[in-house]
Write an enzyme that holds these catalytic residues in place. Structure first.
Site, PDB file in Angstrom:
ATOM      1  N   GLY A 376       0.818  -1.201   0.000  1.00  0.00           N
ATOM      2  CA  GLY A 376       0.000   0.000   0.000  1.00  0.00           C
ATOM      3  C   GLY A 376       0.850   1.248   0.000  1.00  0.00           C
ATOM      4  N   PRO A 377       0.212   2.387  -0.210  1.00  0.00           N
ATOM      5  CA  PRO A 377       0.942   3.654  -0.246  1.00  0.00           C
ATOM      6  C   PRO A 377       1.601   3.935   1.104  1.00  0.00           C
ATOM      7  CG  PRO A 377      -1.320   3.929  -1.034  1.00  0.00           C
ATOM      8  CD  PRO A 377      -1.223   2.572  -0.449  1.00  0.00           C
ATOM      9  N   PRO A 378       2.601   4.828   1.119  1.00  0.00           N
ATOM     10  CA  PRO A 378       3.275   5.152   2.376  1.00  0.00           C
ATOM     11  C   PRO A 378       2.287   5.731   3.388  1.00  0.00           C
ATOM     12  CG  PRO A 378       4.366   6.208   0.518  1.00  0.00           C
ATOM     13  CD  PRO A 378       3.133   5.611  -0.009  1.00  0.00           C
ATOM     14  N   GLY A 379       2.546   5.478   4.636  1.00  0.00           N
ATOM     15  CA  GLY A 379       1.745   6.082   5.697  1.00  0.00           C
ATOM     16  C   GLY A 379       0.372   5.469   5.874  1.00  0.00           C
ATOM     17  N   GLY A 381      -0.062   2.628   7.390  1.00  0.00           N
ATOM     18  CA  GLY A 381      -0.072   1.855   8.627  1.00  0.00           C
ATOM     19  C   GLY A 381       0.540   0.475   8.529  1.00  0.00           C
ATOM     20  N   LYS A 382       1.351   0.233   7.513  1.00  0.00           N
ATOM     21  CA  LYS A 382       1.929  -1.101   7.354  1.00  0.00           C
ATOM     22  C   LYS A 382       2.859  -1.419   8.512  1.00  0.00           C
ATOM     23  CE  LYS A 382       3.517   0.014   3.265  1.00  0.00           C
ATOM     24  NZ  LYS A 382       2.939   1.357   3.172  1.00  0.00           N
ATOM     25  N   THR A 383       3.758  -0.478   8.772  1.00  0.00           N
ATOM     26  CA  THR A 383       4.730  -0.735   9.830  1.00  0.00           C
ATOM     27  C   THR A 383       4.050  -0.801  11.190  1.00  0.00           C
ATOM     28  OG1 THR A 383       6.219   0.577   8.519  1.00  0.00           O
ATOM     29  CG2 THR A 383       6.943   0.019  10.730  1.00  0.00           C
ATOM     30  N   SER A 699      -4.358   2.489 -18.859  1.00  0.00           N
ATOM     31  CA  SER A 699      -5.642   2.924 -18.316  1.00  0.00           C
ATOM     32  C   SER A 699      -5.991   4.371 -18.640  1.00  0.00           C
ATOM     33  CB  SER A 699      -5.692   2.679 -16.806  1.00  0.00           C
ATOM     34  OG  SER A 699      -4.867   3.605 -16.159  1.00  0.00           O
ATOM     35  N   LYS A 742      -7.683   4.750  -7.212  1.00  0.00           N
ATOM     36  CA  LYS A 742      -7.985   5.853  -8.135  1.00  0.00           C
ATOM     37  C   LYS A 742      -9.198   6.637  -7.665  1.00  0.00           C
ATOM     38  CE  LYS A 742      -6.004   3.784 -12.289  1.00  0.00           C
ATOM     39  NZ  LYS A 742      -6.297   2.954 -13.459  1.00  0.00           N
TER      40      LYS A 742
HETATM   41  P1  ADP Z   1       3.663   2.764   6.475  1.00  0.00           P
HETATM   42  O1  ADP Z   1       4.497   1.780   7.178  1.00  0.00           O
HETATM   43  O2  ADP Z   1       2.557   2.137   5.679  1.00  0.00           O
HETATM   44  O3  ADP Z   1       4.370   3.777   5.672  1.00  0.00           O
HETATM   45  P2  ADP Z   1       3.146   3.725   9.116  1.00  0.00           P
HETATM   46  O4  ADP Z   1       2.916   2.442   9.787  1.00  0.00           O
HETATM   47  O5  ADP Z   1       4.432   4.400   9.305  1.00  0.00           O
HETATM   48  O6  ADP Z   1       2.864   3.579   7.574  1.00  0.00           O
HETATM   49  O7  ADP Z   1       1.970   4.705   9.517  1.00  0.00           O
HETATM   50  C1  ADP Z   1       2.102   6.102   9.611  1.00  0.00           C
HETATM   51  C2  ADP Z   1       1.392   6.580  10.829  1.00  0.00           C
HETATM   52  O8  ADP Z   1       0.011   6.446  10.672  1.00  0.00           O
HETATM   53  C3  ADP Z   1       1.748   5.814  12.084  1.00  0.00           C
HETATM   54  O9  ADP Z   1       1.864   6.712  13.136  1.00  0.00           O
HETATM   55  C4  ADP Z   1       0.568   4.903  12.288  1.00  0.00           C
HETATM   56  O10 ADP Z   1       0.385   4.615  13.643  1.00  0.00           O
HETATM   57  C5  ADP Z   1      -0.573   5.718  11.747  1.00  0.00           C
HETATM   58  N1  ADP Z   1      -1.634   4.877  11.208  1.00  0.00           N
HETATM   59  C6  ADP Z   1      -1.687   4.334   9.996  1.00  0.00           C
HETATM   60  N2  ADP Z   1      -2.830   3.650   9.805  1.00  0.00           N
HETATM   61  C7  ADP Z   1      -3.523   3.773  10.942  1.00  0.00           C
HETATM   62  C8  ADP Z   1      -4.825   3.285  11.386  1.00  0.00           C
HETATM   63  N3  ADP Z   1      -5.587   2.546  10.598  1.00  0.00           N
HETATM   64  N4  ADP Z   1      -5.206   3.603  12.611  1.00  0.00           N
HETATM   65  C9  ADP Z   1      -4.426   4.360  13.402  1.00  0.00           C
HETATM   66  N5  ADP Z   1      -3.252   4.860  13.068  1.00  0.00           N
HETATM   67  C10 ADP Z   1      -2.778   4.570  11.855  1.00  0.00           C
END
Ligand code: ADP
Length: 827
Positions: A376-379, A381-383, A699, A742
Site C-alpha cells: 500500500g501507499p506510504p503512511g 499503517g503497514k509498519t 488505463s 484511483k
Molecule cells: P507505512 O508503514 O505504511 O508507511 P506507518 O505504519 O508508518 O505507515 O503509519 C504512519 C502513521 O500512521 C503511524 O503513526 C501509524 O500509527 C498511523 N496509522 C496508519 N494507519 C492507521 C490506522 N488505521 N489507525 C491508526 N493509526 C494509523
C-alpha cells in the site's frame, strides 16, 4: 700457566727495553723454556700470555733481569701441568718478553714478541725451570708465480675473514699485505686468526714457505666456510630474534600497562567467560562444536594479533544469537482483538486475517508460519500494524529496511575472511530481537535492486522459503540458524517490482489509502492522543476542532496515507505548546484559523485540478505507489504532416494507447462531427503535465481519447469529472487495475463523477461508503459512451443533431450509478 690473554689490565710493570736481534739460521743457543698450551708463537708476531705456573713465574723473573730472551714451545697436551721435554713439541719460537704486568693475585701477564723458529737440540736443565739448547731455523722461500698466487689468495681469504671476525681490525689486512716476504705474510695471518693449536704448530713446523702458504690456504678455506655459515645462521637467528624480541618486549609493556590499569589476566577471564557463554547459549550440537573449535583456536592466538579480534568477534556473535530463546505466543483472541483495535482504526479484513492465524495456532502449535506482505501507499499503517501484531502475539519486533539493498551479502553476510565482515541483515535482526521467533518486518521489498554484487532477492527467497529457512546459513556465522519460527512480514508500495518468485511465497494483503472521514477519525482517536503522549503535552489539554483537522487534510496535505497529516498535527501542537509556555495567550483548542496562522498559507487548493475551462483537455485517473491521482491530459493541433507527438515521459504502453485512441477517432470521425480529413495536414500533440514524472499503463486510453475529441469538436469537458479505462481500436473500454486507489485519489481531489469500465463495477464495493455516497460512478462499455458523458454538448447545430441521434447527454444524480447504454447504430 700460560694461555691466550686478550686483555691486559694494568698492574705493575717492570724491566727495561728488550733486545730483538734475529739469530743466524743454524746458530745454537741455550734458552729458558716457557711451555705454552693451546697456542703457538709465530716469529714477528706479538703474543699476550697469562702466566700462573710457579716455574714459569720464576723463569720470567729471571729473564726480565737479563736480555728477556726465551724459548716459547707449545705443549703437546694442554692438560699437563708440569711438562717435561717429552711433553713439548720439538720446534718452537725464540721470543723476547716485551712487557710484564703483575696482577694483585700474583699472576702475570706478559707480551712476547716472536723472533725466530728454533728447534730443540738438547735439554739442559729441569729446575727451577726447563732450559735447553736450541738451533735457529731458516726457511726456504721462492718468489715463483705460484707462491705469489698463493700469497694473493691467502690475503684475499684473510680479508674476507676479517670482515667476519669483529675482533680483528680492518687495518690488519693492510698490515698483512705489507709484510716483507711470503713467509712473513703466512706467519702474520696465522698468528692473527683463531686456528686449532695443532694446525698452528703444523704451520710453524713447515719451513718451506710454499708449503706453508698452501697449508694456510686450506686452513683458511675451511675456517672461512665455518665462519660464513656461522654468519648466515647468526643473521637469520638474529632476524627472528629481533622480531621475537620486539614482540616480546611490546607484550611485556602491554602486560605491564594492563596490570597498571587493573586489567591483568583479562584475556584469561575473557576466555572463561566465552566458554561459559557457549555452554549457556543452547546451541544445537553441531553449532556448539564449531564454537568450541573456534574458542580453542582463539586461545592459541596472542591477544594482540589482529586475528584474535576477528575470532573473538565471531564467537561473540555466536554466543549472543538466541539459539534457544523462544517467546510464548499469546493466543488469547480477545486480547489480540483488543490490541489490534486499540492501535488501528478500520483495517477490518487485515485484523480478521491475523485473528484467523491465531486460531490456527491454537489448534496446531507447529503450524507453518505464514509470510505476509502488506502492500500500500506510504503512511497507511503497514509498519505500525506489524508492531501491533507483535504486541498482540507477545512477540519481539524487529524491522529491517531493504530499500536500496543491492548486495547479496547485505542479506546473507560477508565471509569471515573479509576484513570487517559482519553477518547480514537477517541474522543481525534476529540478534537484536534476542528471540528465535520474533515478528520480523522486512520493509520496502519492492525496492531491492540487483547488480554485479549478486542478487539479494535470491538470498531473500531462501529466508522466506519455509522448506529451507529452518537451516539458513549466513556467510559470516557459517552455521545453520533456524528461521522457521520467525513471523516474517514484508511491506511494499507496489507489487510490480517485487520479483515474481518472491511474490508467490507471500500472502499479499493490500492497504489502500484512507478517506477524509477515516483520516479524521484516525487523527482524533489515534494520532492526536499519540502525539500528546509522545510530546508529554497532557497537562496542556490541547485539542482540535474537526474543521481544523479537515483543513489540514485538505489544504496542507495531499496523500493516501497519514504521514504528513500526522506530522502537521504534531507540528501544530508543538507550536501551540511553545506559545503557551512563552506566556502568550494562545487558545488550547485549535480551530481552522489557528491552523492557518501556525502553518502558513494553504499548500493545496481542493478544486485546483478538477475544472477544465477550455476544450482540448480531460482528466484521467492514475495509480501511483503513493496512492491514486488525477492527471490532466492536454491536446493541441497545428498544421503539419500527420504526426502524433506525445510528451510528459510516457511509457511505451501509454504511447500505444494514444495511437489506438487516435486511430479510433479517425475511423469514427464522422460520428463525432469531425471532418474526416482533419489529420491530413496537421500534427497532433498530446501532453501529460507533471512532465518530470514517468507515466505508463493502458488505463489512460479513454482520457486520451476524450481530450483529443474535445479538441477537435470544441466541446469542453464537464467539470469535476475524471475517467479511467483502456481503449481498443474498435472503441471498446476494457477493465483496469487500482480502481479503489484511483477513486480515493479522485475523491481527495474533489472529483464528483468517475467514468470507469463496466467490468470494474465490482471493485467499487471496496470503496468506503462515505466516499461512494458523495460520488457518481458511470460504468461504460464503449468510447462513445465516454465522450457523451464526459464532454459538454456541442454548441448549437451539433447539439441539435446529437439530440436527435442519441439519448440526451445526462449526468446521473449523486449516489446513482448509471446503467451503461449501448449507442444506437448510426444512420
Ligand atoms: P507505512 O508503514 O505504511 O508507511 P506507518 O505504519 O508508518 O505507515 O503509519 C504512519 C502513521 O500512521 C503511524 O503513526 C501509524 O500509527 C498511523 N496509522 C496508519 N494507519 C492507521 C490506522 N488505521 N489507525 C491508526 N493509526 C494509523
Amino acid at each position: 700457566m700460560a694461555g691466550r690473554a686478550r686483555k691486559i689490565t694494568v698492574a705493575a710493570e717492570s724491566g727495561s727495553a728488550p733486545e730483538t736481534g734475529t739469530p743466524e739460521p743454524g746458530s745454537i743457543r741455550e734458552l729458558p723454556v716457557l711451555p705454552v698450551r693451546h697456542t703457538v708463537l709465530f716469529p714477528f708476531a706479538l703474543l699476550p700470555l697469562n702466566v700462573g705456573r710457579e716455574r714459569s713465574v720464576a723463569l720470567l723473573n729471571d729473564v726480565m733481569a737479563g736480555d728477556r730472551t726465551i724459548a716459547v714451545v707449545a705443549q703437546k697436551d694442554g692438560t699437563v701441568e708440569e711438562p717435561t721435554f717429552d711433553d713439548l713439541h720439538a720446534i718452537g719460537t725464540q721470543g723476547t718478553v716485551l712487557r710484564m704486568l703483575r696482577f694483585p693475585d700474583d699472576r702475570y701477564s706478559v707480551l712476547v714478541q716472536g723472533v725466530a723458529r728454533i728447534r730443540l737440540v738438547q735439554p739442559v736443565a729441569d729446575t727451577p725451570y726447563l732450559k735447553a739448547r736450541f738451533e735457529a731455523l731458516g726457511e726456504t722461500s721462492d718468489t715463483g708465480v705460484e707462491t705469489q698466487a698463493l700469497v694473493k689468495n691467502v690475503t684475499e681469504q684473510f680479508e674476507r675473514m676479517v670482515a667476519l671476525i669483529p675482533s680483528v681490525p680492518d687495518e690488519a689486512v693492510a698490515s698483512a699485505c705489507n709484510q716483507p716476504g711470503p713467509g712473513h705474510v703466512a706467519d702474520f695471518i696465522a698468528s692473527l686468526i683463531e686456528l686449532p693449536s695443532e694446525d698452528k704448530q703444523h704451520l710453524l713446523e713447515t719451513l718451506k714457505v710454499h708449503d706453508r702458504l698452501r697449508l694456510l690456504t686450506d686452513l683458511l678455506a675451511r675456517e672461512l666456510q665455518v665462519l660464513e655459515v656461522g654468519a648466515q645462521i647468526r643473521s637469520s637467528v638474529q632476524e627472528s630474534l629481533d622480531q621475537h624480541q620486539r614482540e616480546f618486549l611490546l607484550r611485556q609493556q602491554m602486560e605491564a600497562i594492563r596490570k597498571e590499569l587493573g586489567e591483568g589476566d583479562e584475556n584469561q577471564r575473557e576466555m572463561e567467560e566465552l566458554k561459559a557463554k557457549i555452554e549457556k547459549a543452547g546451541m544445537p550440537p553441531d553449532v556448539k562444536k564449531e564454537a568450541e573449535r573456534e574458542l580453542a583456536r582463539l586461545q592459541n592466538i596472542p591477544p594482540q594479533a589482529a586475528e584474535h579480534t576477528v575470532a573473538r568477534t565471531y564467537l561473540e556473535w555466536m554466543v549472543e544469537m538466541p539459539w534457544a530463546v523462544v517467546t510464548e505466543d499469546d493466543l488469547d483472541l480477545k486480547h489480540a482483538r483488543q490490541v489490534l483495535d486499540q492501535d488501528h482504526y478500520g483495517l477490518d479484513t487485515i485484523k480478521e486475517h491475523i485473528l484467523e492465524y491465531l486460531v490456527v495456532r491454537r489448534f496446531k502449535k507447529d503450524a507453518r508460519t505464514p509470510i505476509l506482505c502488506f502492500v500500500g501507499p506510504p503512511g497507511t499503517g503497514k509498519t505500525s500494524l506489524g508492531q501491533s501484531i507483535a504486541r498482540a502475539l507477545g512477540r519481539k519486533f524487529v524491522r529491517q529496511s531493504l530499500g536500496g539493498v543491492r548486495d547479496e551479502a547485505e542479506i546473507r553476510g560477508h565471509r569471515r575472511t573479509y576484513i570487517g565482515a559482519l553477518p547480514g541483515n537477517i541474522i543481525r535482526g534476529i540478534r537484536r530481537a534476542a528471540s528465535r521467533n520474533p515478528l520480523f518486518m522486512l520493509d520496502e521489498i519492492d525496492k531491492l535492486t540487483s547488480d554485479f554484487h549478486g542478487d539479494p532477492s535470491s538470498a531473500l527467497l531462501e529466508v522466506l522459503d519455509p522448506e529451507q529457512n529452518n537451516a539458513f546459513v549466513d556467510h559470516y556465522l557459517d552455521v545453520p540458524f533456524d528461521l522457521s519460527q520467525v513471523l516474517f512480514i514484508t511491506t511494499a508500495n507496489i507489487l510490480d517490482t517485487v520479483p515474481p518468485a518472491l511474490r508467490d511465497r507471500m500472502e499479499v494483503i493490500r492497504l489502500s489509502g484512507y478517506t477524509d472521514i477515516e483520516k479524521l477519525e484516525i487523527a482524533k482517536r489515534h494520532l492526536i492522543p499519540k502525539a500528546i503522549r509522545e510530546n508529554g503535552l497532557e497537562v496542556l489539554e490541547l485539542g482540535f476542532s474537526d474543521e481544523a483537522i479537515l483543513k489540514v487534510i485538505h489544504e496542507y496535505t495531499s496523500e493516501a496515507g497519514l504521514r504528513n497529516m500526522e506530522r502537521e498535527l504534531a507540528n501544530l501542537m508543538r507550536k501551540t505548546a511553545k506559545e503557551i509556555t512563552e506566556g502568550k495567550d494562545a487558545p488550547h483548542q485549535i480551530g481552522p484559523e489557528r491552523t492557518r496562522e501556525l502553518l502558513g498559507p494553504e499548500r493545496y487548493q481542493k478544486d485546483e485540478t478538477t475544472t477544465i475551462d477550455a476544450p482540448g483537455a480531460a482528466l484521467g485517473l492514475a495509480w501511483t505507489p503513493v496512492g491514486g491521482e488525477v492527471l490532466t491530459i492536454e491536446a493541441a493541433i497545428m498544421p503539419g504532416q500527420r504526426q502524433l507527438l506525445l510528451t510528459g515521459q510516457l511509457g511505451d504502453v501509454m504511447r500505444e494507447s494514444a495511437q489506438a485512441a487516435l486511430t479510433y477517432i479517425r475511423s469514427h470521425a464522422a460520428e463525432f462531427g469531425i471532418a474526416p480529413e482533419f489529420f491530413d495536414h496537421a500534427d497532433l500533440h498530446v501532453h501529460l503535465p507533471a512532465g518530470a514524472i514517468p507515466k505508463d499503463g493502458p488505463s489512460a486510453g479513454v482520457a486520451l481519447c476524450t481530450a483529443i475529441v474535445s479538441l477537435l469538436t470544441g466541446r469542453k469537458a464537464r467539470a469535476n469529472l475524471a475517467m479511467t479505462g483502456e481503449i481498443t481500436l474498435r472503441g471498446q473500454v476494457l477493465k483496469v487495475g487500482g480502481v479503489k486507489e484511483k477513486v480515493l485519489g479522485a475523491h481527495r481531489a474533489g472529483i464528483k463523477t468517475v467514468i470507469l469500465p463496466a467490468e470494474n463495477q465490482g471493485d467499487l464495493e471496496e470503496v468506503p461508503v462515505e466516499v461512494r455516497t458523495h460520488m457518481i460512478f458511470a460504468p461504460v462499455h464503449t468510447a462513445d459512451q465516454v465522450i457523451h458523458l464526459a464532454l459538454e454538448p456541442a454548441p448549437a447545430a451539433a447539439a441539435v443533431s446529437a439530440a436527435q441521434k442519441r439519448e440526451p447527454d445526462r449526468v446521473p444524480a449523486p449516489g446513482e450509478s448509471v446503467a451503461a447504454q449501448r449507442p444506437q447504430p448510426s444512420a
